[in-house]
Design a protein around this motif. Sequence first.
Motif, PDB file in Angstrom:
ATOM      1  N   UNK A  74      49.070 -13.123   4.311  1.00  0.00           N
ATOM      2  CA  UNK A  74      48.182 -13.415   5.308  1.00  0.00           C
ATOM      3  C   UNK A  74      48.346 -12.953   6.589  1.00  0.00           C
TER       4      UNK A  74
ATOM      5  N   UNK B 290      44.679 -13.584   1.390  1.00  0.00           N
ATOM      6  CA  UNK B 290      43.405 -13.929   2.183  1.00  0.00           C
ATOM      7  C   UNK B 290      42.676 -12.720   2.199  1.00  0.00           C
TER       8      UNK B 290
ATOM      9  N   UNK C  32      40.418 -11.476   5.105  1.00  0.00           N
ATOM     10  CA  UNK C  32      40.423 -11.057   6.167  1.00  0.00           C
ATOM     11  C   UNK C  32      41.894 -10.461   6.615  1.00  0.00           C
TER      12      UNK C  32
ATOM     13  N   UNK D  71      42.751 -17.233  -1.112  1.00  0.00           N
ATOM     14  CA  UNK D  71      42.811 -18.407  -0.045  1.00  0.00           C
ATOM     15  C   UNK D  71      42.055 -17.805   1.150  1.00  0.00           C
ATOM     16  N   UNK D  72      40.772 -18.329   1.343  1.00  0.00           N
ATOM     17  CA  UNK D  72      40.068 -17.770   2.376  1.00  0.00           C
ATOM     18  C   UNK D  72      39.002 -18.816   3.051  1.00  0.00           C
ATOM     19  N   UNK D  73      38.712 -18.260   4.226  1.00  0.00           N
ATOM     20  CA  UNK D  73      37.676 -18.865   5.088  1.00  0.00           C
ATOM     21  C   UNK D  73      36.510 -18.502   4.548  1.00  0.00           C
ATOM     22  N   UNK D  74      36.318 -17.499   3.842  1.00  0.00           N
ATOM     23  CA  UNK D  74      35.040 -16.736   3.534  1.00  0.00           C
ATOM     24  C   UNK D  74      34.526 -17.351   2.107  1.00  0.00           C
TER      25      UNK D  74
ATOM     26  N   UNK E 254      31.345 -17.541   1.274  1.00  0.00           N
ATOM     27  CA  UNK E 254      29.938 -16.851   0.993  1.00  0.00           C
ATOM     28  C   UNK E 254      29.978 -16.667  -0.551  1.00  0.00           C
TER      29      UNK E 254
ATOM     30  N   UNK F  59      28.394 -14.533  -2.012  1.00  0.00           N
ATOM     31  CA  UNK F  59      28.252 -13.214  -2.459  1.00  0.00           C
ATOM     32  C   UNK F  59      29.905 -12.497  -2.621  1.00  0.00           C
ATOM     33  N   UNK F  60      30.693 -13.027  -1.731  1.00  0.00           N
ATOM     34  CA  UNK F  60      32.056 -12.581  -1.537  1.00  0.00           C
ATOM     35  C   UNK F  60      32.740 -13.080  -2.936  1.00  0.00           C
TER      36      UNK F  60
ATOM     37  N   UNK G  86      39.496 -22.621  -0.867  1.00  0.00           N
ATOM     38  CA  UNK G  86      39.126 -22.559   0.678  1.00  0.00           C
ATOM     39  C   UNK G  86      40.337 -22.859   1.551  1.00  0.00           C
ATOM     40  N   UNK G  87      40.111 -22.267   2.683  1.00  0.00           N
ATOM     41  CA  UNK G  87      41.140 -22.611   3.656  1.00  0.00           C
ATOM     42  C   UNK G  87      40.992 -23.953   4.505  1.00  0.00           C
ATOM     43  N   UNK G  88      40.907 -25.051   3.651  1.00  0.00           N
ATOM     44  CA  UNK G  88      40.606 -26.429   4.152  1.00  0.00           C
ATOM     45  C   UNK G  88      41.085 -27.121   2.928  1.00  0.00           C
ATOM     46  N   UNK G  89      41.691 -26.754   2.083  1.00  0.00           N
ATOM     47  CA  UNK G  89      41.932 -27.369   0.754  1.00  0.00           C
ATOM     48  C   UNK G  89      43.249 -28.551   0.823  1.00  0.00           C
TER      49      UNK G  89
ATOM     50  N   UNK H  98      23.993 -18.145  -8.221  1.00  0.00           N
ATOM     51  CA  UNK H  98      23.831 -16.787  -8.299  1.00  0.00           C
ATOM     52  C   UNK H  98      23.585 -16.322  -9.623  1.00  0.00           C
TER      53      UNK H  98
ATOM     54  N   UNK I 216      35.907 -18.181  13.240  1.00  0.00           N
ATOM     55  CA  UNK I 216      36.402 -17.974  12.002  1.00  0.00           C
ATOM     56  C   UNK I 216      37.730 -17.798  11.693  1.00  0.00           C
TER      57      UNK I 216
ATOM     58  N   UNK J  78      43.878 -24.232   9.868  1.00  0.00           N
ATOM     59  CA  UNK J  78      44.757 -24.318   8.279  1.00  0.00           C
ATOM     60  C   UNK J  78      46.161 -24.309   8.383  1.00  0.00           C
TER      61      UNK J  78
ATOM     62  N   UNK K 189      47.235 -27.778   9.498  1.00  0.00           N
ATOM     63  CA  UNK K 189      47.202 -28.695   8.170  1.00  0.00           C
ATOM     64  C   UNK K 189      48.263 -28.493   7.178  1.00  0.00           C
TER      65      UNK K 189
ATOM     66  N   UNK L 237      40.665 -31.693   8.903  1.00  0.00           N
ATOM     67  CA  UNK L 237      39.488 -31.021   7.959  1.00  0.00           C
ATOM     68  C   UNK L 237      38.246 -30.941   8.714  1.00  0.00           C
TER      69      UNK L 237
ATOM     70  N   UNK M  25      38.002 -27.864  10.743  1.00  0.00           N
ATOM     71  CA  UNK M  25      37.532 -26.667  10.008  1.00  0.00           C
ATOM     72  C   UNK M  25      36.337 -26.601   9.637  1.00  0.00           C
TER      73      UNK M  25
ATOM     74  N   UNK N  93      33.676 -23.882  10.709  1.00  0.00           N
ATOM     75  CA  UNK N  93      32.810 -22.939   9.772  1.00  0.00           C
ATOM     76  C   UNK N  93      31.461 -23.223  10.001  1.00  0.00           C
TER      77      UNK N  93
ATOM     78  N   UNK O 245      27.578 -15.356   7.998  1.00  0.00           N
ATOM     79  CA  UNK O 245      28.615 -14.383   7.738  1.00  0.00           C
ATOM     80  C   UNK O 245      28.155 -13.400   6.971  1.00  0.00           C
ATOM     81  N   UNK O 246      27.509 -13.639   5.879  1.00  0.00           N
ATOM     82  CA  UNK O 246      27.272 -12.731   4.741  1.00  0.00           C
ATOM     83  C   UNK O 246      25.776 -12.097   4.743  1.00  0.00           C
TER      84      UNK O 246
ATOM     85  N   UNK P 174      25.137  -9.190   2.889  1.00  0.00           N
ATOM     86  CA  UNK P 174      25.184  -8.880   1.489  1.00  0.00           C
ATOM     87  C   UNK P 174      24.017 -10.036   0.794  1.00  0.00           C
ATOM     88  N   UNK P 175      23.843 -11.102   1.586  1.00  0.00           N
ATOM     89  CA  UNK P 175      22.851 -11.960   0.986  1.00  0.00           C
ATOM     90  C   UNK P 175      21.301 -11.519   1.401  1.00  0.00           C
TER      91      UNK P 175
END
Lengths: 218, 263, 215
Positions: free
Chosen positions: A10, A56, A58, A83-86, A88, A90-91, A105-108, A138, B76, B84, B87, B115, B118, B122, B131-132, B135-136
Motif C-alpha cells: 500500500x 492495494x 492504486x 484491499x481497495x477503495x475501488x 467498481x 468492472x475492476x 473494501x477499504x472500509x471492512x 455483470x 478517494x 481506513x 479505522x 465507517x 468512508x 466514496x 470512477x469507472x 470502463x462502464x
Amino acid sequence: MSKLKIYIADDHTFVRKGMIRLLNTFERVGDVKEAANGKELISLVQGEVPNIVILDLEMPVMNGFDCAKHLVDNHPDVKILILTMHTEEVFILNLMELGVHGFLNKNAEPEEVEKALYAIADRDFYRNDIINLVLQNKIKRHRNVGSTQLSARELEILLLICQELTPLEISKRLQISEKTFFNHRANVLSKVNARGNVGLVKYAYQQGIIELPPLRSI
Amino acid sequence: MAELQTSEVVNIIIIGSMGMLILCVGFAVFIALYQRRMFQEQEKRRIMDLEFQNKMIQLQIDSTETERKRIAADLHDSIGSLLWAAKLNIAFLGRSVDFSGELKDSYSETMRMLDQSVDSVRRISWELTPEAFNHTGLASSIKEFCTRLDGKGQKVIYEESGRSVFWKDDRALMVYRIVQELVNNAVKHAQANVIRVRLKWSAQALDVEVSDDGVGFVLNDKVRSGVGWWNITNRSNKIGAKLLVKENTPKGAAIELTVPLES
Amino acid sequence: MQIPLLIAYFCSLSVLVPLILAIVQWRKLPSEISPLRWLLLVAPISDILMLTLSRVFKIRNLMVGDIFMFIQFSVLLFIFSLQFSRKTLFFIFYSVVVVFHIFCLVYPNYVPSLLIGSNAVDGLILIGISIAIFYKLLNELKVMHIHRLPILWISFATLFYYSGSLFVFLSSNYLEGDTESLSYLWMLPNVLNFIKNILFAIALWQNYRLVKSSI
C-alpha cells in the motif's frame, strides 16, 4: 497449523502500519512484511514466498492490477487479497478473471479482514458481497449450456468448492484423497478455463449451477 | 470683352459652388461610408466575441471536468486511505485493550463515524466523477446513478431501449453530466415522487428523456435558469445535442435530449 | 453701409459661437483639440486689431491678416500632428512653410508674383493632411459614431476653408482687373470663414456632448 506469512502493499504508510498492527492481533498470522508499491512487493516475494499478499490497487510505480498479474503468472502459490477503495464492478470483474482470491473494501470490519484471510488460506477464495454483487450484475447467465463437459464428480467438486468448504472437508466428504481432489480441481479449472476458485464460482453462477444468497447492500 | 468676362464670372461661380457642393457631398458620403464599415466591423467583432465566448465556455467545461476528476481521485485515494488507516488503528486499540462502559461506547461510536466518513467520501467522489466511467460507459453509469438516487425521497426509474451502444468518450461524459444535472434538478426543486430516465438508442442518435411528476419549472426562475440550466444548455451545445422541453406543467415536466451519435 | 462690409462684419462675429463654446469648456478640452481655443481667441483679437488699424489709423495693413493666417496654419498643423505618430513629417512641413514665408518677405522678387502674399502652400499642405486624416479615420474605425468625433469636424472645416481659399486665390488671379467681380469674390473668404467657424463650433459642441455623456 503453521502461521500465515502475509505481505502488504500500500502506498500509504499509515495504512501499512495500521494493517501490520491489526494483523498482528490475529491469531493465525505470523510474519508480516510491507511494501510501498507493486515493485517492492514483487522483490519481497522473490526473496521469500508468502502465503497471502494484501494488495492495494492504486499505487505508484507499479499498481495493484499489474502486480496481481505478475504474481498470478510467476507465483501461482501466492494468494492475493485485493484491499481497495475501488469496488467498481468492472475492476472487480477484471481482477476476478485474472485469478485473484478475494476482495475487501477499504472500509471492512477487522473481523471481516480476519475471516477473509483465513478463507483464502484454507479454501483458496473468499466469497463476499462484493463478488456476489458483481456476479449478479455483470454476468449474463445461460443455463446448462457448457456444464455438460464436466463429469459428475467434477460437478460435485465444483459445487462443494462453491459452498466454501476446505479441500480437506471436501476430500473427506467425497471419500477421496486430497491429492485426488486437487487433480479433479485442476481438471475443472482447465475445462472451464478459470484461474482459481473465484473463477469457478463465476463459472458456476454463469451456468446456473449455483444461486447467489440474498444480497446485503455494501 | 465685357460679355466674355460675364460668362467667365458665371463659370467661375458655377465651378466654385460645384466644388463646395462636391466637398459637402463627399463629406456626407464619408460619414455614411464610415458608418457602414463600422457596422460591418461591429458585426464581425460581435461574431468573434461570440466565438470567443463559446470557446471560453468550452474551456471552462473541460477544466471543470478535469478538476472534478482530480478532486474525486484525491478524495478517494488520500482521505479514503487515511480514514481506513485510522479505522485500522482504532480497531487495533479495540483488540488490544478491553474497553468497558463509556470507553466501549466511545470506541464503537468512533468506529461508526469512520465507517460513515468512508461512505461519504466514496459517495461524494462517485458523484463528482463516476470512477469507472471509462470502463462502464454511459448507459451503465446512468443506471448506477439512478440506482443510487432511487428510494432516497423519490423513485428513480431507469429504462433503456434500442440497441445499446458502449459509449464512453468525452461526449458521453457530457451526456452523463446533463442527465445528472436534470435529475438533480428534479430531485431538488420539482418535489417529484417519480423520476424517469429513459435512454432510447437508434442508429444515428441517442434520445435521453428525463421526466418527473413534480411541480414543473419556470425557465426564468432563478433556480432553474441559474447555473444548472446554464450548464445543461452549454454542455448540450458543446456536444451538438438538441434540448427540448417536451412537457412543463404543474403536474410534471419532461425534457428530451437528442444526441447525434456521430459528431 | 455696403452689403459686403455687413457680411464681413457678420462673418467675423461668427467666431464668437465656437469661442463661447471653447470658453465654457476651457479646461475640459482634451489635449488633442485644446490648441483650437487659442486660435479662436486670437481670431477676434486680430479682427479687432485690423479694424482699429484701418478705421482709426486709416492704415490698410495686410500684415495682421497674414500673421493670423500663419497662426491658424500653425495651430491646425499642430492639432493634426497630434493625430499621427510621425512628428518629423510635420516638422518638415512646418519648416518648409516658415522658410517659404521668410523667403517671400526677404526676396519678394525671386518668388513668382502669383504666390506672393498667398497661403497657397499652407493650404495645400493642410488639405493634404485633412484628407489623410479622413483616410485614417476610415481605416481605423475607432469610434462607433464618427460624427461625434471633434477632429472630424475640424479637419472638414480645414478642408472646406482652405480649398475654398485656394479657389478664391486662383480665380482672383484669373479675374484680375474686373473690380466688380473681384469685390464679390472677396466676400467669399468671409463666407468660408463663417462656415469654418460653424464647423469649429460643431466640433466643440460634439466634444461637449462627448464629455457630458461620458460622465
